[in-house]
Design a protein around this motif. Sequence first.
Motif, short mmCIF file in Angstrom:
data_model
loop_
_atom_site.label_atom_id
_atom_site.label_comp_id
_atom_site.label_asym_id
_atom_site.label_seq_id
_atom_site.Cartn_x
_atom_site.Cartn_y
_atom_site.Cartn_z
N GLU A 1 0.99 4.08 -2.82
CA GLU A 1 0.79 5.49 -2.52
C GLU A 1 1.95 6.33 -3.04
OE1 GLU A 1 0.06 6.11 1.64
OE2 GLU A 1 -1.74 4.87 1.61
N ASP A 2 3.17 5.81 -2.86
CA ASP A 2 4.36 6.53 -3.37
C ASP A 2 4.30 6.65 -4.89
OD1 ASP A 2 5.35 6.86 -0.85
OD2 ASP A 2 6.80 5.22 -0.97
N THR A 3 3.89 5.56 -5.53
CA THR A 3 3.79 5.57 -6.98
C THR A 3 2.73 6.58 -7.43
OG1 THR A 3 4.40 3.24 -7.08
CG2 THR A 3 3.34 4.15 -9.03
N CYS A 4 1.60 6.60 -6.76
CA CYS A 4 0.53 7.55 -7.10
C CYS A 4 0.99 8.97 -6.82
CB CYS A 4 -0.72 7.25 -6.28
SG CYS A 4 -1.66 5.86 -6.93
N GLU B 1 0.82 -1.19 0.00
CA GLU B 1 0.00 0.00 0.00
C GLU B 1 0.87 1.26 0.00
OE1 GLU B 1 -3.16 1.45 2.99
OE2 GLU B 1 -3.66 -0.62 2.40
N ALA B 2 1.95 1.24 0.75
CA ALA B 2 2.86 2.39 0.82
C ALA B 2 3.53 2.60 -0.53
CB ALA B 2 3.90 2.18 1.90
#
Length: 107
Positions: A7-10, A3-4
């Motif tokens: 989120e970093d990719t997004c 998930e992290a």
Amino acid sequence: NREAIGEDTCADRIKRLRDTMSRLREQQAAHADVVALQGSRSDVLTQELQKTKDEVSVAERRVRELQPKIRQVQEQCRDAKADGEKQALKVRAMIEELWRSLAAARS
């Protein structure tokens, strides 16, 4: 953890999209400036062209108006030249006559 990473990719993708949008806005603003300058230059050139056309029209009209006067002056020049040649012939004849008279008086 996944998930992290997601989120970093997004977040990274959002940042890149915002950067791209910012660059596009800057390019659009620069393009608008160029278009405005070109439009302004076009207006100036159009005004200069019209002014030049007006000046040419005035000059052409003036030439047309002067044509009769030019022909008259040319004719006067021809007449003056012809009169000058006639006068020169008369003076030459008078001088020749004087020489003949002088020669006859000496004899």
